[in-house]
Design a protein around this motif. Structure first.
Motif, PDB file in Angstrom:
ATOM      1  N   GLU A   1     -18.777   0.178  -1.517  1.00  0.00           N
ATOM      2  CA  GLU A   1     -17.324   0.163  -0.863  1.00  0.00           C
ATOM      3  C   GLU A   1     -17.018  -1.163   0.074  1.00  0.00           C
ATOM      4  O   GLU A   1     -15.924  -1.376   0.156  1.00  0.00           O
ATOM      5  N   LYS A   2     -18.257  -1.822   0.442  1.00  0.00           N
ATOM      6  CA  LYS A   2     -17.831  -3.023   1.166  1.00  0.00           C
ATOM      7  C   LYS A   2     -17.724  -4.256   0.080  1.00  0.00           C
ATOM      8  O   LYS A   2     -17.510  -5.309   0.765  1.00  0.00           O
ATOM      9  N   GLN A   3     -18.052  -3.991  -1.178  1.00  0.00           N
ATOM     10  CA  GLN A   3     -18.077  -5.122  -1.896  1.00  0.00           C
ATOM     11  C   GLN A   3     -16.560  -5.736  -2.036  1.00  0.00           C
ATOM     12  O   GLN A   3     -15.525  -4.850  -2.432  1.00  0.00           O
ATOM     13  N   LYS A   4     -16.643  -6.809  -2.274  1.00  0.00           N
ATOM     14  CA  LYS A   4     -15.019  -7.487  -2.561  1.00  0.00           C
ATOM     15  C   LYS A   4     -14.953  -8.040  -3.939  1.00  0.00           C
ATOM     16  O   LYS A   4     -13.582  -8.263  -4.525  1.00  0.00           O
ATOM     17  N   SER A   5     -16.152  -8.478  -4.721  1.00  0.00           N
ATOM     18  CA  SER A   5     -15.842  -8.875  -5.984  1.00  0.00           C
ATOM     19  C   SER A   5     -17.071  -8.442  -6.694  1.00  0.00           C
ATOM     20  O   SER A   5     -18.136  -8.188  -6.155  1.00  0.00           O
ATOM     21  N   ALA A   6     -17.171  -8.494  -8.020  1.00  0.00           N
ATOM     22  CA  ALA A   6     -18.246  -7.885  -8.965  1.00  0.00           C
ATOM     23  C   ALA A   6     -18.080  -8.800 -10.286  1.00  0.00           C
ATOM     24  O   ALA A   6     -16.949  -9.224 -10.921  1.00  0.00           O
ATOM     25  N   ASP A   7     -19.198  -8.921 -10.892  1.00  0.00           N
ATOM     26  CA  ASP A   7     -19.133  -9.493 -12.448  1.00  0.00           C
ATOM     27  C   ASP A   7     -20.102  -8.453 -13.105  1.00  0.00           C
ATOM     28  O   ASP A   7     -21.126  -8.329 -12.853  1.00  0.00           O
ATOM     29  N   ILE A   8     -19.300  -7.888 -14.074  1.00  0.00           N
ATOM     30  CA  ILE A   8     -19.774  -6.556 -14.818  1.00  0.00           C
ATOM     31  C   ILE A   8     -19.913  -7.272 -16.346  1.00  0.00           C
ATOM     32  O   ILE A   8     -18.945  -7.644 -16.763  1.00  0.00           O
ATOM     33  N   GLU A   9     -21.259  -7.049 -16.871  1.00  0.00           N
ATOM     34  CA  GLU A   9     -21.683  -7.544 -18.061  1.00  0.00           C
ATOM     35  C   GLU A   9     -21.287  -6.171 -19.093  1.00  0.00           C
ATOM     36  O   GLU A   9     -21.886  -5.017 -18.817  1.00  0.00           O
ATOM     37  N   MET A  10     -20.455  -6.417 -20.030  1.00  0.00           N
ATOM     38  CA  MET A  10     -19.970  -5.349 -20.909  1.00  0.00           C
ATOM     39  C   MET A  10     -20.524  -5.557 -22.350  1.00  0.00           C
ATOM     40  O   MET A  10     -20.492  -6.411 -22.776  1.00  0.00           O
ATOM     41  N   LYS A  11     -21.281  -4.351 -22.862  1.00  0.00           N
ATOM     42  CA  LYS A  11     -21.795  -4.500 -24.114  1.00  0.00           C
ATOM     43  C   LYS A  11     -20.597  -3.658 -25.211  1.00  0.00           C
ATOM     44  O   LYS A  11     -20.236  -2.712 -24.851  1.00  0.00           O
ATOM     45  N   ILE A  12     -20.177  -4.732 -25.968  1.00  0.00           N
ATOM     46  CA  ILE A  12     -19.104  -4.174 -26.940  1.00  0.00           C
ATOM     47  C   ILE A  12     -19.473  -4.063 -28.254  1.00  0.00           C
ATOM     48  O   ILE A  12     -20.321  -4.850 -28.765  1.00  0.00           O
ATOM     49  N   ILE A  13     -19.270  -2.905 -28.905  1.00  0.00           N
ATOM     50  CA  ILE A  13     -19.655  -2.437 -30.184  1.00  0.00           C
ATOM     51  C   ILE A  13     -18.632  -2.109 -31.002  1.00  0.00           C
ATOM     52  O   ILE A  13     -17.697  -1.150 -30.632  1.00  0.00           O
ATOM     53  N   GLY A  14     -18.282  -2.837 -32.159  1.00  0.00           N
ATOM     54  CA  GLY A  14     -17.222  -2.517 -32.937  1.00  0.00           C
ATOM     55  C   GLY A  14     -17.268  -2.894 -34.400  1.00  0.00           C
ATOM     56  O   GLY A  14     -18.159  -3.311 -34.664  1.00  0.00           O
ATOM     57  N   HIS A  15     -15.977  -2.647 -35.005  1.00  0.00           N
ATOM     58  CA  HIS A  15     -16.249  -3.170 -36.334  1.00  0.00           C
ATOM     59  C   HIS A  15     -14.985  -3.837 -36.791  1.00  0.00           C
ATOM     60  O   HIS A  15     -14.017  -3.975 -35.894  1.00  0.00           O
ATOM     61  N   TYR A  16     -15.192  -4.891 -37.587  1.00  0.00           N
ATOM     62  CA  TYR A  16     -13.927  -5.894 -38.033  1.00  0.00           C
ATOM     63  C   TYR A  16     -14.295  -6.238 -39.457  1.00  0.00           C
ATOM     64  O   TYR A  16     -15.374  -6.649 -39.715  1.00  0.00           O
ATOM     65  N   ASN A  17     -13.383  -5.695 -40.468  1.00  0.00           N
ATOM     66  CA  ASN A  17     -13.548  -5.945 -41.877  1.00  0.00           C
ATOM     67  C   ASN A  17     -14.788  -5.200 -42.238  1.00  0.00           C
ATOM     68  O   ASN A  17     -15.647  -5.833 -42.959  1.00  0.00           O
ATOM     69  N   ASN A  18     -14.976  -3.989 -41.874  1.00  0.00           N
ATOM     70  CA  ASN A  18     -16.068  -3.248 -42.204  1.00  0.00           C
ATOM     71  C   ASN A  18     -17.489  -3.771 -41.886  1.00  0.00           C
ATOM     72  O   ASN A  18     -18.525  -3.384 -42.366  1.00  0.00           O
ATOM     73  N   LYS A  19     -17.534  -4.817 -40.934  1.00  0.00           N
ATOM     74  CA  LYS A  19     -19.052  -5.444 -40.729  1.00  0.00           C
ATOM     75  C   LYS A  19     -18.978  -5.065 -39.058  1.00  0.00           C
ATOM     76  O   LYS A  19     -17.947  -4.929 -38.273  1.00  0.00           O
ATOM     77  N   LYS A  20     -20.327  -4.647 -38.523  1.00  0.00           N
ATOM     78  CA  LYS A  20     -20.473  -4.183 -37.313  1.00  0.00           C
ATOM     79  C   LYS A  20     -20.681  -5.314 -36.528  1.00  0.00           C
ATOM     80  O   LYS A  20     -21.514  -6.173 -36.847  1.00  0.00           O
ATOM     81  N   ILE A  21     -20.159  -5.588 -35.322  1.00  0.00           N
ATOM     82  CA  ILE A  21     -20.264  -6.565 -34.384  1.00  0.00           C
ATOM     83  C   ILE A  21     -20.571  -6.058 -32.966  1.00  0.00           C
ATOM     84  O   ILE A  21     -20.180  -5.096 -32.592  1.00  0.00           O
ATOM     85  N   THR A  22     -21.681  -6.612 -32.525  1.00  0.00           N
ATOM     86  CA  THR A  22     -22.011  -6.318 -31.120  1.00  0.00           C
ATOM     87  C   THR A  22     -21.818  -7.575 -30.167  1.00  0.00           C
ATOM     88  O   THR A  22     -22.420  -8.755 -30.717  1.00  0.00           O
ATOM     89  N   GLU A  23     -21.368  -7.555 -29.143  1.00  0.00           N
ATOM     90  CA  GLU A  23     -21.070  -8.770 -28.255  1.00  0.00           C
ATOM     91  C   GLU A  23     -21.202  -8.348 -26.851  1.00  0.00           C
ATOM     92  O   GLU A  23     -21.241  -7.076 -26.529  1.00  0.00           O
TER      93      GLU A  23
END
Length: 150
Positions: A105-127
């Motif tokens: 609650e005292k934190q003013k900023s944060a850097d969050i690493e996000m794992k993104i899993i999806g599909h584009y043109n029927n190919k699985k992509i992880t970023e």
């Protein structure tokens, strides 16, 4: 009998036209995440960019400067292509790390690493993407998005 039919039609129209509540975020310890955490704000922002039809919710979750940048691209697909450098047809995301302090609650900023899993043109992509957030008037706002791994 006619009265009953009208009541059924009225009930169906009321329930069909009602909007669903805020989507539930299934992440964090035991599948629960508090709505006042930076991780929650990052997940909702990513879902707004990739799943919504327009950028309204994404700009509300952004700082004023970053919201102007998003609006400059006009559509979600342009934001995906230009800001995230990641086009997807469908997407799931979860926070990997960041923003976890003992007294968050005292934190003013944060850097969050996000794992993104999806599909584009029927190919699985992880970023992996890093979302930088700042706390403005008690709410977490997205300040920038960058690649986690250069």
């Amino acid at each position: 009998m006619r009265k009953f039919c009208w009541i059924v039609i009225l009930c169906l129209s009321v329930f069909a036209c009602s909007s669903p509540d805020e989507e539930e975020v299934k992440a964090g310890k035991y599948g629960m995440m508090g709505s006042d955490t930076p991780q929650y704000a990052a997940v909702i922002f990513m879902r707004a960019v990739y799943n919504d039809k327009n950028l309204d919710r994404a700009t509300k979750l952004s700082t004023e400067r970053f919201a102007r940048i998003l609006k400059g691209y006009h559509t979600n697909k342009n934001v995906q292509r230009q800001v995230f450098n990641l086009r997807l047809d469908d997407m799931t995301t979860e926070p990997i790390s960041g923003g976890a302090l003992l007294f968050s609650e005292k934190q003013k900023s944060a850097d969050i690493e996000m794992k993104i899993i999806g599909h584009y043109n029927n190919k699985k992509i992880t970023e992996l993407k890093t979302i930088s957030l700042v706390k403005e008037s008690g709410d977490w706002k997205v300040k920038s998005v960058s690649n986690t791994v250069p």
